[in-house]
Design an enzyme around this catalytic site. Sequence first.
Site, mmCIF file in Angstrom:
data_model
loop_
_atom_site.group_PDB
_atom_site.id
_atom_site.type_symbol
_atom_site.label_atom_id
_atom_site.label_comp_id
_atom_site.label_asym_id
_atom_site.label_seq_id
_atom_site.Cartn_x
_atom_site.Cartn_y
_atom_site.Cartn_z
ATOM 1 C CB VAL A 25 -0.956 0.008 1.211
ATOM 2 C CG1 VAL A 25 -1.773 1.301 1.234
ATOM 3 C CG2 VAL A 25 -1.888 -1.198 1.156
ATOM 4 N NE ARG A 56 10.104 -3.440 10.242
ATOM 5 C CZ ARG A 56 9.324 -4.493 10.362
ATOM 6 N NH1 ARG A 56 9.587 -5.587 9.671
ATOM 7 N NH2 ARG A 56 8.280 -4.468 11.164
ATOM 8 C CE LYS A 113 -6.749 -5.172 8.895
ATOM 9 N NZ LYS A 113 -5.755 -4.534 8.011
ATOM 10 C CB VAL A 140 -13.357 0.027 7.756
ATOM 11 C CG1 VAL A 140 -14.559 -0.905 7.794
ATOM 12 C CG2 VAL A 140 -13.193 0.708 9.104
ATOM 13 N N GLY A 142 -10.762 -1.132 2.696
ATOM 14 C CA GLY A 142 -9.967 -0.766 1.535
ATOM 15 C C GLY A 142 -10.501 0.442 0.805
ATOM 16 C CD GLU A 198 0.077 -10.974 4.464
ATOM 17 O OE1 GLU A 198 1.250 -11.363 4.263
ATOM 18 O OE2 GLU A 198 -0.357 -9.886 4.050
ATOM 19 C CG ASP A 209 -8.509 -8.073 8.593
ATOM 20 O OD1 ASP A 209 -7.608 -7.233 8.506
ATOM 21 O OD2 ASP A 209 -9.545 -8.017 7.892
ATOM 22 C CE LYS A 213 -10.287 -4.898 7.567
ATOM 23 N NZ LYS A 213 -10.203 -5.720 6.335
ATOM 24 N N GLY A 310 -5.750 -4.765 -1.304
ATOM 25 C CA GLY A 310 -4.896 -4.562 -2.473
ATOM 26 C C GLY A 310 -4.248 -3.193 -2.440
#
Length: 456
Positions: A25, A56, A113, A140, A142, A198, A209, A213, A310
Amino acid sequence: MTATSDTDRREQRALRVALLGCGVVGTEVARGLLENSAELAARAGAPLEVVGIAVRDASRERPGIPADLLTEDAEALVDAADVVVELMGGIEPARTLILRALERGASVVTANKQLLAEQGPVLFEAADAARADLSFEAAVAGAIPIVRPVRESLAGDQVERVLGIVNGTTNYVLDEMTTQGMDLEDVVKRAQELGYAEADPTADVDGYDAAAKAAILASLAFHTRVSIHQVAREGIRHITSDDVDWARRTGYVLKLLAIAERTDEGVAARVHPALVPTDHPLAAVRGAFNAVFVEAEGAGPLMFYGQGAGGRPTASAVLGDVVSAARDRLIGGKGPHESAYASLPVLSADAAVTRYQVRLEVADRTGVLAQVAGVLADHGVSIDTVRQSEALTAPFEAEPASEPAPCAVPDEGEPVARLVITTHAAREASLAATVSALRDLEPVRQITSVLRVEGV
């Protein structure tokens, strides 16, 4: 000499934007700011200058991102910015950096979130104290605009209920199980190959997740602080292809729903797999798409639909918040602050009112259905429909259960009937007690599946 108006001076002043994080993102947000700078400046009323991107490892090459923008000194970057965009995820160091930005009076845009669901009150109080924006449209669903409509467009209405498909991974998995007949484990592997899931799919598959939300949506909709720890959570890990098939046979589609509702007693928020009638708008949400269905007193039913994850879709929501924050800074104003005035009680999961569909295997003999119905009646749960399918002959090979439970061993050769019972709405506590009592009933051989019914 020509005098310069206040408006002209505002338009000439560049606003410094700092990005924290450059993942999927973050990369798309950076590209949007850099490649569409003239268009965004026209919309915001001033140039938006990217002053740096905190990562990082600044030595690692990132295609399309100028190397001179990368830095490992996130604190110095925050101190140099007017607008801070946090896309790191997790609790720390995101929390500390956001608080640092707000204390300096910088506007903050985040898609975090988890942080909002756990530490929202702390962040909102810091934003109010500094009179700075804290925007989180992308946190929340995308690209779907849902935060602003609930917080602002429906501010003059009373939201009664929110049902959402807010996790694209689980919706993709359940959709593939429904349309392709695949097992959950195989679909999760495919989702990982496609980049929908993932390497560790726990946050999606186990509902964490979606629970974060749900907490955010409940807080917005009911003007009450709801944390992720107050959201009842159940994921899809135990859903089987048999569950999906029976959903189809009985006129439903299985979805993982985030649900927030207001009752006379308070606010309830929960996440769990649910049977949704095929004629409900949420039943038609396919693949990795998200949708949020809002029921308001005045506006009635509203549905918000689109891509919930995405890089580019989520970046769209982030950039929208950046433009809004820039506009507020130019006029010396501030966006909407946290609205928690109602401070309603947050109810436990047992207080929720819902319906169940219970599939069970029972001894196929006279009077068993009456015994089963009696258990439901004893717990104040009424039956909507009962369906009996073909009888089996024991001994039998039990199918994988959604909620494994001990069951009695049938007599050799005893016929076993399959029952599908759908209840009317009742308190969750009553329904749970009913299922427990059914497990102890002598003729019951197996509780095959217990699923909630929503959207009826």
